[in-house]
Each structure stands twice: as structure tokens, then as C-alpha cells.
Design a protein around this motif. Structure first.
Motif, PDB file in Angstrom:
ATOM      1  N   CYS A  24       3.062   6.326  -9.150  1.00 34.62           N
ATOM      2  CA  CYS A  24       3.255   5.526  -7.947  1.00 34.62           C
ATOM      3  C   CYS A  24       2.877   4.077  -8.226  1.00 34.62           C
ATOM      4  O   CYS A  24       1.799   3.807  -8.765  1.00 34.62           O
ATOM      5  CB  CYS A  24       2.402   6.094  -6.803  1.00 34.62           C
ATOM      6  N   SER A  25       3.740   3.156  -7.850  1.00 36.51           N
ATOM      7  CA  SER A  25       3.448   1.739  -8.066  1.00 36.51           C
ATOM      8  C   SER A  25       2.339   1.234  -7.146  1.00 36.51           C
ATOM      9  O   SER A  25       1.756   0.194  -7.394  1.00 36.51           O
ATOM     10  CB  SER A  25       4.710   0.905  -7.857  1.00 36.51           C
ATOM     11  N   HIS A  26       2.017   1.976  -6.111  1.00 36.53           N
ATOM     12  CA  HIS A  26       0.978   1.555  -5.173  1.00 36.53           C
ATOM     13  C   HIS A  26      -0.408   2.071  -5.583  1.00 36.53           C
ATOM     14  O   HIS A  26      -1.340   1.293  -5.742  1.00 36.53           O
ATOM     15  CB  HIS A  26       1.311   2.009  -3.751  1.00 36.53           C
ATOM     16  N   CYS A  27      -0.549   3.388  -5.757  1.00 36.21           N
ATOM     17  CA  CYS A  27      -1.884   3.966  -6.005  1.00 36.21           C
ATOM     18  C   CYS A  27      -2.096   4.377  -7.453  1.00 36.21           C
ATOM     19  O   CYS A  27      -3.216   4.682  -7.845  1.00 36.21           O
ATOM     20  CB  CYS A  27      -2.124   5.164  -5.093  1.00 36.21           C
ATOM     21  N   GLU A  59       0.234  10.156 -10.177  1.00 36.29           N
ATOM     22  CA  GLU A  59       1.440  10.722 -10.778  1.00 36.29           C
ATOM     23  C   GLU A  59       2.385  11.218  -9.686  1.00 36.29           C
ATOM     24  O   GLU A  59       1.945  11.825  -8.707  1.00 36.29           O
ATOM     25  CB  GLU A  59       1.047  11.869 -11.702  1.00 36.29           C
ATOM     26  N   LEU A  60       3.673  10.927  -9.834  1.00 39.23           N
ATOM     27  CA  LEU A  60       4.677  11.371  -8.867  1.00 39.23           C
ATOM     28  C   LEU A  60       5.248  12.722  -9.294  1.00 39.23           C
ATOM     29  O   LEU A  60       5.624  12.909 -10.444  1.00 39.23           O
ATOM     30  CB  LEU A  60       5.821  10.356  -8.770  1.00 39.23           C
ATOM     31  N   ASP A  92       5.665  15.954  -3.952  1.00 39.07           N
ATOM     32  CA  ASP A  92       4.794  14.970  -3.316  1.00 39.07           C
ATOM     33  C   ASP A  92       5.517  13.708  -2.872  1.00 39.07           C
ATOM     34  O   ASP A  92       4.878  12.722  -2.518  1.00 39.07           O
ATOM     35  CB  ASP A  92       3.678  14.546  -4.285  1.00 39.07           C
ATOM     36  N   VAL A  93       6.826  13.702  -2.937  1.00 37.19           N
ATOM     37  CA  VAL A  93       7.599  12.500  -2.624  1.00 37.19           C
ATOM     38  C   VAL A  93       8.598  12.815  -1.520  1.00 37.19           C
ATOM     39  O   VAL A  93       9.285  13.842  -1.570  1.00 37.19           O
ATOM     40  CB  VAL A  93       8.336  11.978  -3.881  1.00 37.19           C
TER      41      VAL A  93
END
Length: 174
Positions: free
Chosen positions: A128-131, A134-135, A139-140
Motif C-alpha cells: 500500500c502506498s499509504h501505510c 502488503e496488499l 484486503d482490497v
């Protein structure tokens, strides 16, 4: 469906696959990331037919992912170097490498990657570019984007992304 129709789809996966979705193209990109730059290096490493290699390199050059640089006059010979856009595909290529290592390498990874910043062997992950987490598919939640539209190749996906309607319950993927 003709290949050129992929570039017209309102789908970034389709547009990208239109350029790099061929196994030879991905292997040429892999070799470029590993430092090979010359036509004869690619043919020696990959065992690829010269006409196939010329076609894949032309596709990458036309797409702005690779640039040709002359390194010899007589006869004229070129090297191939990744552009900024080509270098941005690194994550895609190493994600395929990581998946292949996990699922298709019974004897272990054929290649390991050392992250020079921390000097450790690393396994690529999509984060994730925010937190920074791992994506994973579970979870998306896909959301509509400004460039999405219902069109050939994205009709059902566009409908799913259009958001909840009273006659359709909201569902999370997975």
C-alpha cells in the motif's frame, strides 16, 4: 479480439498487457533489468529468433519503454536501454518473479534479489502506498476511477465498479 483493441479498453491492465503481455517481451524486460543491452546478448541469453526479438524490441521502443542508442557505426549497431516508463515496470517483473519462485520453483529460486539499501536478500511484495502494508486480494476493495467506463472489455467490470444500487447488494471481493 484483435490485439490493438486492448489499447482502446478503459482498463490499465488491458492497456499494459497489450504492450508487455507476451512472454518474450517480459523476458526481454527481465534481461534489460539484469543489465543486458545488446541484440546479440538477448539472442544468446534467450535463444529467441532474431525476427521475434526485433519485433519485441520495436514494440518496447514504440511504447516508450526502451530507447535505442547507437554504439557502433560500421556496421550500425544499437544498444537498448530502459526509459523511465520502462524502469517503472520493475515492480511488475519482480512480482512475476516472486510468484514464480513461490509456485513454480520446486528446487528453489533461480535468482535472488539483494536490496542494496539494507543489504538483505528481499522477496518482492506489492504494498500500500499509504501505510506500507502488503496488499492481498482479500484486503482490497476496487473503487471506480475517473477514467473508467463501460466499453468492450470492461462492460461487467464497469457495472461492478459503478457502486451500489438499490437492486444490487454491496459485495466485497473474495
Amino acid at each position: 479480439m484483435p490485439r490493438d483493441r486492448f489499447s482502446a479498453m478503459a482498463c490499465s491492465v488491458a492497456r499494459t498487457a497489450n504492450i508487455v503481455g507476451d512472454p518474450w517481451t517480459l523476458l526481454v524486460l527481465r534481461d534489460l533489468f539484469l543489465g543486458l543491452t545488446r541484440f546479440d546478448q538477448f539472442t544468446a541469453d534467450l535463444g529467441i529468433a532474431t525476427n521475434t526479438l526485433a519485433d519485441r524490441l520495436a514494440t518496447l521502443v514504440d511504447a516508450g519503454l526502451v530507447e535505442r542508442r547507437k554504439y557502433q557505426e560500421h556496421p550500425v549497431r544499437h544498444e537498448y536501454h530502459l526509459t523511465g516508463a520502462g524502469k517503472d515496470l520493475y515492480g511488475v517483473v519482480v512480482s512475476l518473479l516472486a510468484w514464480g519462485d513461490r509456485h513454480l520453483a520446486p528446487d528453489g529460486a533461480p535468482l535472488r534479489l539483494r536490496h542494496t539499501t539494507c543489504d538483505h536478500v528481499a522477496t518482492p511484495v506489492v504494498a500500500c502506498s499509504h501505510c506500507g502494508g502488503e496488499l492481498h486480494a482479500d484486503d482490497v476493495l476496487p473503487l471506480p476511477g475517473p477514467g473508467g467506463r463501460a466499453a468492450p472489455g470492461t462492460r461487467l467490470v464497469a457495472e461492478l465498479l459503478a457502486g451500489p444500487r438499490p437492486d444490487r447488494p454491496v459485495r466485497r471481493p473474495g
